[in-house]
Design a protein around this motif. Structure first.
Motif, short mmCIF file in Angstrom:
data_model
loop_
_atom_site.label_atom_id
_atom_site.label_comp_id
_atom_site.label_asym_id
_atom_site.label_seq_id
_atom_site.Cartn_x
_atom_site.Cartn_y
_atom_site.Cartn_z
N SER A 189 0.83 -1.21 0.00
CA SER A 189 0.00 0.00 0.00
C SER A 189 0.86 1.26 0.00
O SER A 189 2.01 1.24 0.47
CB SER A 189 -0.91 0.02 1.23
OG SER A 189 -1.79 -1.07 1.23
N PRO A 190 0.31 2.38 -0.49
CA PRO A 190 1.03 3.65 -0.38
C PRO A 190 1.26 4.01 1.08
O PRO A 190 0.45 3.67 1.96
CB PRO A 190 0.06 4.65 -1.04
CG PRO A 190 -0.83 3.82 -1.90
CD PRO A 190 -0.97 2.51 -1.20
N VAL A 191 2.36 4.70 1.34
CA VAL A 191 2.73 5.00 2.71
C VAL A 191 1.67 5.86 3.41
O VAL A 191 1.53 5.81 4.64
CB VAL A 191 4.11 5.69 2.75
CG1 VAL A 191 4.04 7.08 2.15
CG2 VAL A 191 4.66 5.74 4.16
N LYS A 192 0.89 6.61 2.65
CA LYS A 192 -0.13 7.46 3.27
C LYS A 192 -1.16 6.61 4.02
O LYS A 192 -1.74 7.08 5.02
CB LYS A 192 -0.82 8.33 2.22
CG LYS A 192 -1.67 7.59 1.21
CD LYS A 192 -2.36 8.56 0.26
CE LYS A 192 -3.27 7.81 -0.73
NZ LYS A 192 -3.97 8.75 -1.65
N GLU A 193 -1.39 5.37 3.58
CA GLU A 193 -2.35 4.52 4.29
C GLU A 193 -1.79 4.09 5.64
O GLU A 193 -2.53 3.95 6.62
CB GLU A 193 -2.70 3.30 3.43
CG GLU A 193 -3.47 3.67 2.16
CD GLU A 193 -3.98 2.45 1.42
OE1 GLU A 193 -4.04 1.35 2.03
OE2 GLU A 193 -4.32 2.59 0.22
N TRP A 218 13.35 1.94 7.53
CA TRP A 218 12.51 1.50 8.64
C TRP A 218 11.82 2.69 9.28
O TRP A 218 12.47 3.64 9.70
CB TRP A 218 13.34 0.80 9.71
CG TRP A 218 13.69 -0.63 9.51
CD1 TRP A 218 14.95 -1.18 9.54
CD2 TRP A 218 12.79 -1.74 9.33
NE1 TRP A 218 14.89 -2.54 9.37
CE2 TRP A 218 13.57 -2.91 9.24
CE3 TRP A 218 11.40 -1.85 9.23
CZ2 TRP A 218 13.02 -4.18 9.05
CZ3 TRP A 218 10.84 -3.10 9.04
CH2 TRP A 218 11.64 -4.24 8.95
N TRP A 219 10.50 2.62 9.38
CA TRP A 219 9.74 3.57 10.18
C TRP A 219 9.45 2.88 11.51
O TRP A 219 8.78 1.84 11.54
CB TRP A 219 8.44 3.96 9.47
CG TRP A 219 8.65 4.92 8.32
CD1 TRP A 219 9.79 5.08 7.58
CD2 TRP A 219 7.69 5.83 7.79
NE1 TRP A 219 9.60 6.03 6.61
CE2 TRP A 219 8.31 6.52 6.72
CE3 TRP A 219 6.37 6.14 8.11
CZ2 TRP A 219 7.66 7.49 5.97
CZ3 TRP A 219 5.70 7.10 7.36
CH2 TRP A 219 6.34 7.77 6.31
N ILE A 220 9.95 3.46 12.58
CA ILE A 220 9.88 2.83 13.89
C ILE A 220 8.74 3.44 14.71
O ILE A 220 8.69 4.66 14.91
CB ILE A 220 11.21 2.99 14.67
CG1 ILE A 220 12.40 2.56 13.79
CG2 ILE A 220 11.16 2.22 15.97
CD1 ILE A 220 12.40 1.11 13.39
N ALA A 228 -3.42 5.21 9.35
CA ALA A 228 -3.78 4.21 10.35
C ALA A 228 -2.99 4.34 11.64
O ALA A 228 -3.53 4.14 12.74
CB ALA A 228 -3.59 2.80 9.77
N TYR A 229 -1.70 4.71 11.53
CA TYR A 229 -0.83 4.68 12.71
C TYR A 229 -0.10 5.99 12.99
O TYR A 229 0.62 6.09 13.98
CB TYR A 229 0.19 3.54 12.57
CG TYR A 229 -0.46 2.18 12.58
CD1 TYR A 229 -0.79 1.55 13.77
CD2 TYR A 229 -0.79 1.54 11.38
CE1 TYR A 229 -1.41 0.32 13.78
CE2 TYR A 229 -1.41 0.30 11.38
CZ TYR A 229 -1.72 -0.30 12.59
OH TYR A 229 -2.34 -1.53 12.59
N GLY A 230 -0.27 6.98 12.13
CA GLY A 230 0.40 8.25 12.34
C GLY A 230 1.83 8.24 11.84
O GLY A 230 2.32 7.26 11.27
N GLU A 231 2.52 9.34 12.08
CA GLU A 231 3.93 9.45 11.70
C GLU A 231 4.77 8.59 12.65
O GLU A 231 4.42 8.41 13.82
CB GLU A 231 4.40 10.90 11.76
CG GLU A 231 3.75 11.81 10.73
CD GLU A 231 4.23 11.52 9.31
OE1 GLU A 231 5.31 10.90 9.16
OE2 GLU A 231 3.53 11.91 8.36
N PRO A 232 5.89 8.06 12.18
CA PRO A 232 6.72 7.22 13.04
C PRO A 232 7.44 8.03 14.11
O PRO A 232 7.60 9.25 13.99
CB PRO A 232 7.71 6.60 12.06
CG PRO A 232 7.85 7.62 10.97
CD PRO A 232 6.47 8.21 10.82
N ASP A 233 7.88 7.33 15.15
CA ASP A 233 8.66 7.98 16.20
C ASP A 233 10.11 8.17 15.80
O ASP A 233 10.81 9.02 16.35
CB ASP A 233 8.58 7.14 17.48
CG ASP A 233 7.15 6.97 17.97
OD1 ASP A 233 6.52 7.99 18.28
OD2 ASP A 233 6.65 5.83 18.00
#
Length: 303
Positions: free
Chosen positions: A18-22, A42-44, A26-31
């Motif tokens: 899926s595109p990263v916008k999805e 890696w988005w953590i 669903a989970y917001g921006e990564p920490d």
């Protein structure tokens, strides 16, 4: 729960491809964002360890997700699901054939692979499970697309066509990758300890420097052992780093695809597991040099 041959329409598995916008919706921006050795970033998500996950992003799409937090939706699986339940709900194959544009790839799983890290196809994506063999339950799941699975090569591989090895990172690119792996190992170690109601460890940068030095020493001097021919055993190395401790322990690993995989190797090894779950340890430092991994644990001397 029955595993099907289709990609799940809900949960983390539904986001692969899926595109990263999805993912963000669903989970917001990564920490935090960490580079990897495989071309994706890696988005953590580690604000809460109960919902810890890592999402691999490449060319604006989600190509892999590593999920270990117990509050995550890892459908069609469940956190802490028993291996017996997994066996009942799916047929585990010793060979998985992946047909891609570049060729045909056959992954061959050993009996040990089937018992602690089976690979399951879900339509056009794959789920690599990590089983805690001491409890017989699911510890984590890694969802991957075809290209990422082939680039990781986590099992014996027979192929026809182009292998398309991922380009090795440049020397200047390795340290950011290593630093990311160190923090990932730190978080996943504490998640494992929390499963057994143990106090999370605190990060210690000086201990981490000792651990990094040992990983680098093993790589540059072509050995794999707790005792360095140059710098000695863990006690000597900690003392050389002016670190005062009552007790100390060390885990080392080599050639795992990344930090999460190294932790999963340790938790399924009796002696390494003891270090991970030692209640007296309070501080940890992790040092990664390319694909050499060291974690040092200590109980500091009370001043």
């Amino acid at each position: 729960m029955t595993v099907t041959d289709k990609q799940p329409s809900e949960g983390l598995a539904s986001l692969i491809g899926s595109p990263v916008k999805e993912l963000v919706e669903a989970y917001g921006e990564p920490d935090r964002k960490d580079p990897s050795a495989y071309g994706y970033e890696w988005w953590i998500y580690n604000e809460k360890l109960d919902s810890y996950m890592q999402a691999g992003i490449q060319n604006g799409k989600v190509v892999t997700i590593y999920a270990v937090g117990r509050e995550l939706d890892i459908s069609p699986f469940k956190t802490d699901q028993s291996i017996e339940d997994i066996y009942r709900s799916t047929i585990l194959e010793t060979e998985i054939v992946v047909n891609a544009q570049e060729g045909t790839y056959r992954f061959e799983l050993s009996e040990e692979d089937l018992n602690i890290r089976p690979l399951i196809q879900l339509g056009d994506i794959f789920a690599q499970l990590s089983i805690d063999k001491f409890t017989g339950s699911l510890f984590s799941v890694r969802f991957l697309d075809k290209k990422t699975l082939i680039s990781h090569r986590p099992y014996e591989l027979v192929y026809r066509g182009d292998l398309n090895d991922p380009k090795d990172p440049d020397e200047n690119d390795w340290r950011p990758i290593e630093r990311g792996s160190e923090k990932q190992i730190f978080d996943i170690t504490n998640i494992f300890r929390m499963k057994f109601d143990l106090t999370p460890l605190r990060w210690d940068e000086e201990v981490a420097e000792v651990a990094y030095g040992h990983s680098k020493d093993m790589s540059e001097n072509d050995y794999f052992a707790h005792d360095s021919p140059v710098f000695g055993d863990l006690s000597k190395r900690l003392k050389h780093g002016d670190i005062h401790f009552q007790t100390a322990g060390e885990n080392i690993a080599a050639e795992y695809i990344d930090g999460p995989a190294a932790v999963e190797g340790w938790l399924n090894s009796e002696n390494h597991r003891k270090a991970l779950l030692e209640k007296d340890f309070t501080l940890i430092g992790v040092g990664v040099y390319k694909k050499q991994y060291t974690q040092n644990f200590i109980k500091p001397t009370e001043l």
